[in-house]
Design a protein around this motif. Sequence first.
Motif, PDB file in Angstrom:
ATOM      1  N   ALA A   1      -4.992   7.000  -1.495  1.00  0.00           N
ATOM      2  CA  ALA A   1      -5.696   6.335  -2.597  1.00  0.00           C
ATOM      3  C   ALA A   1      -6.110   4.915  -2.247  1.00  0.00           C
ATOM      4  N   THR A   2      -5.266   4.189  -1.507  1.00  0.00           N
ATOM      5  CA  THR A   2      -5.525   2.779  -1.211  1.00  0.00           C
ATOM      6  C   THR A   2      -5.886   2.528   0.252  1.00  0.00           C
ATOM      7  N   GLY A   3      -5.552   3.460   1.119  1.00  0.00           N
ATOM      8  CA  GLY A   3      -5.748   3.244   2.543  1.00  0.00           C
ATOM      9  C   GLY A   3      -4.619   2.467   3.196  1.00  0.00           C
ATOM     10  N   LEU A   4      -3.601   2.091   2.435  1.00  0.00           N
ATOM     11  CA  LEU A   4      -2.482   1.341   3.011  1.00  0.00           C
ATOM     12  C   LEU A   4      -1.724   2.212   4.010  1.00  0.00           C
ATOM     13  N   ARG A   5      -1.313   1.572   5.095  1.00  0.00           N
ATOM     14  CA  ARG A   5      -0.637   2.256   6.187  1.00  0.00           C
ATOM     15  C   ARG A   5       0.798   1.737   6.289  1.00  0.00           C
ATOM     16  N   PHE A   6       1.732   2.645   6.462  1.00  0.00           N
ATOM     17  CA  PHE A   6       3.139   2.280   6.543  1.00  0.00           C
ATOM     18  C   PHE A   6       3.595   2.350   7.993  1.00  0.00           C
ATOM     19  N   PRO A   7       4.044   1.237   8.552  1.00  0.00           N
ATOM     20  CA  PRO A   7       4.443   1.220   9.965  1.00  0.00           C
ATOM     21  C   PRO A   7       5.744   1.974  10.200  1.00  0.00           C
ATOM     22  N   PRO A   8       6.013   2.348  11.441  1.00  0.00           N
ATOM     23  CA  PRO A   8       7.273   3.042  11.747  1.00  0.00           C
ATOM     24  C   PRO A   8       8.499   2.148  11.581  1.00  0.00           C
ATOM     25  N   TYR A   9       8.299   0.819  11.662  1.00  0.00           N
ATOM     26  CA  TYR A   9       9.381  -0.144  11.433  1.00  0.00           C
ATOM     27  C   TYR A   9       8.868  -1.273  10.551  1.00  0.00           C
ATOM     28  N   LEU A  10       9.724  -1.755   9.669  1.00  0.00           N
ATOM     29  CA  LEU A  10       9.524  -3.026   8.978  1.00  0.00           C
ATOM     30  C   LEU A  10      10.680  -3.920   9.370  1.00  0.00           C
ATOM     31  N   ALA A  11      10.391  -5.021  10.057  1.00  0.00           N
ATOM     32  CA  ALA A  11      11.437  -5.828  10.689  1.00  0.00           C
ATOM     33  C   ALA A  11      12.250  -4.887  11.585  1.00  0.00           C
ATOM     34  N   GLN A  12      13.569  -4.834  11.392  1.00  0.00           N
ATOM     35  CA  GLN A  12      14.399  -3.947  12.206  1.00  0.00           C
ATOM     36  C   GLN A  12      14.720  -2.638  11.495  1.00  0.00           C
ATOM     37  N   LEU A  13      14.054  -2.375  10.370  1.00  0.00           N
ATOM     38  CA  LEU A  13      14.368  -1.186   9.586  1.00  0.00           C
ATOM     39  C   LEU A  13      13.429  -0.039   9.954  1.00  0.00           C
ATOM     40  N   PRO A  14      13.964   1.093  10.418  1.00  0.00           N
ATOM     41  CA  PRO A  14      13.109   2.231  10.719  1.00  0.00           C
ATOM     42  C   PRO A  14      12.707   2.980   9.451  1.00  0.00           C
ATOM     43  N   PHE A  15      11.505   3.535   9.472  1.00  0.00           N
ATOM     44  CA  PHE A  15      11.043   4.379   8.376  1.00  0.00           C
ATOM     45  C   PHE A  15      11.942   5.601   8.265  1.00  0.00           C
ATOM     46  N   GLN A  16      12.286   5.961   7.015  1.00  0.00           N
ATOM     47  CA  GLN A  16      13.149   7.114   6.792  1.00  0.00           C
ATOM     48  C   GLN A  16      12.412   8.274   6.133  1.00  0.00           C
ATOM     49  N   GLN A  17      11.801   8.013   4.978  1.00  0.00           N
ATOM     50  CA  GLN A  17      11.153   9.102   4.253  1.00  0.00           C
ATOM     51  C   GLN A  17      10.276   8.554   3.138  1.00  0.00           C
ATOM     52  N   ILE A  18       9.450   9.437   2.582  1.00  0.00           N
ATOM     53  CA  ILE A  18       8.685   9.155   1.380  1.00  0.00           C
ATOM     54  C   ILE A  18       9.414   9.804   0.203  1.00  0.00           C
ATOM     55  N   ARG A  19       9.678   9.025  -0.820  1.00  0.00           N
ATOM     56  CA  ARG A  19      10.317   9.545  -2.021  1.00  0.00           C
ATOM     57  C   ARG A  19       9.288   9.578  -3.146  1.00  0.00           C
ATOM     58  N   GLU A  20       8.887  10.771  -3.544  1.00  0.00           N
ATOM     59  CA  GLU A  20       7.941  10.934  -4.629  1.00  0.00           C
ATOM     60  C   GLU A  20       8.686  11.177  -5.937  1.00  0.00           C
ATOM     61  N   PHE A  21       8.196  10.578  -7.013  1.00  0.00           N
ATOM     62  CA  PHE A  21       8.835  10.726  -8.310  1.00  0.00           C
ATOM     63  C   PHE A  21       8.171  11.852  -9.098  1.00  0.00           C
ATOM     64  N   PRO A  22       8.959  12.625  -9.866  1.00  0.00           N
ATOM     65  CA  PRO A  22       8.377  13.717 -10.667  1.00  0.00           C
ATOM     66  C   PRO A  22       7.305  13.230 -11.628  1.00  0.00           C
ATOM     67  N   ASN A  23       7.516  12.061 -12.194  1.00  0.00           N
ATOM     68  CA  ASN A  23       6.521  11.472 -13.089  1.00  0.00           C
ATOM     69  C   ASN A  23       5.451  10.804 -12.226  1.00  0.00           C
ATOM     70  N   LYS A  24       4.246  11.359 -12.240  1.00  0.00           N
ATOM     71  CA  LYS A  24       3.194  10.902 -11.335  1.00  0.00           C
ATOM     72  C   LYS A  24       2.830   9.437 -11.523  1.00  0.00           C
ATOM     73  N   LYS A  25       3.025   8.899 -12.731  1.00  0.00           N
ATOM     74  CA  LYS A  25       2.651   7.504 -12.961  1.00  0.00           C
ATOM     75  C   LYS A  25       3.588   6.538 -12.244  1.00  0.00           C
TER      76      LYS A  25
ATOM     77  N   ASP B   1       5.370  -7.818   8.786  1.00  0.00           N
ATOM     78  CA  ASP B   1       5.085  -6.563   9.473  1.00  0.00           C
ATOM     79  C   ASP B   1       4.171  -5.672   8.642  1.00  0.00           C
ATOM     80  N   PHE B   2       4.435  -5.606   7.335  1.00  0.00           N
ATOM     81  CA  PHE B   2       3.593  -4.758   6.485  1.00  0.00           C
ATOM     82  C   PHE B   2       2.180  -5.329   6.407  1.00  0.00           C
ATOM     83  N   TYR B   3       2.088  -6.647   6.267  1.00  0.00           N
ATOM     84  CA  TYR B   3       0.760  -7.276   6.237  1.00  0.00           C
ATOM     85  C   TYR B   3      -0.030  -6.980   7.502  1.00  0.00           C
ATOM     86  N   ARG B   4       0.583  -7.190   8.653  1.00  0.00           N
ATOM     87  CA  ARG B   4      -0.139  -7.068   9.914  1.00  0.00           C
ATOM     88  C   ARG B   4      -0.568  -5.626  10.186  1.00  0.00           C
TER      89      ARG B   4
END
Length: 217
Positions: A38-62, A196-199
């Motif tokens: 929807a936005t084109g935002l990209r999530f890096p494999p790491y933010l600082a020293q934190l590795p990406f784990q998963q996407i958590r989607e909520f049942p309520n779409k809003k 990291d997210f900005y760049r």
Amino acid sequence: MKLFFRRGLLHAALSIPLIALAAPASAQQAAPAHVDLATGLRFPPYLAQLPFQQIREFPNKKLGYCALYSSAAATGQVCIYDLGYDQLPTGIDSPGFKEAVRIATEGFLKSLNMAPYAEGRLVGEGTPSVKADGKIARAELRMLNSELTLPDHSTVQNTHLLLMTAGLGKILKLNYTQRDVSPEVFSADAEKLIDDFYRFNEASMRTLLLPPGTSGQ
């Protein structure tokens, strides 16, 4: 947590949000772990020293979803959602965004007072901003702390950052939690996470900049 620590932490945290907007452009190298269509935002494999784990989607779409990052001592979440509003204005002044900040703050406090957390409290808040290219971007910031009981029944003090703004038609929310750290360490690590997210999203993040006097309503 002692008062001088709270004040120092808030002062340190207020200096970090959106600082990357004024930074020079840099090359993007790693492939994204996730892309928001929807936005084109990209999530890096790491933010600082934190590795990406998963996407958590909520049942309520809003409520959208959150990208989870974590290590043994820290956790981060970057969330994208709209609370059911269609194309939220950029900035922090719209009623929809203000509602989102209220709900997020109240929900965060509630979760920090449920086992294994306790003593959750708001210790500071602010509206950090940055100017670049003759424009300004603003966000809402909340600082919280809590006590976490570990499986061995020992306790540790946690520091929490909630940073929110609206852009690209959505609410953008960052949660960051770290254990037993000084204000200086927390500030430096949170700054690196935000940077990291900005760049990874330089062009998109610059759309958060508005002409002076623009309300975002």
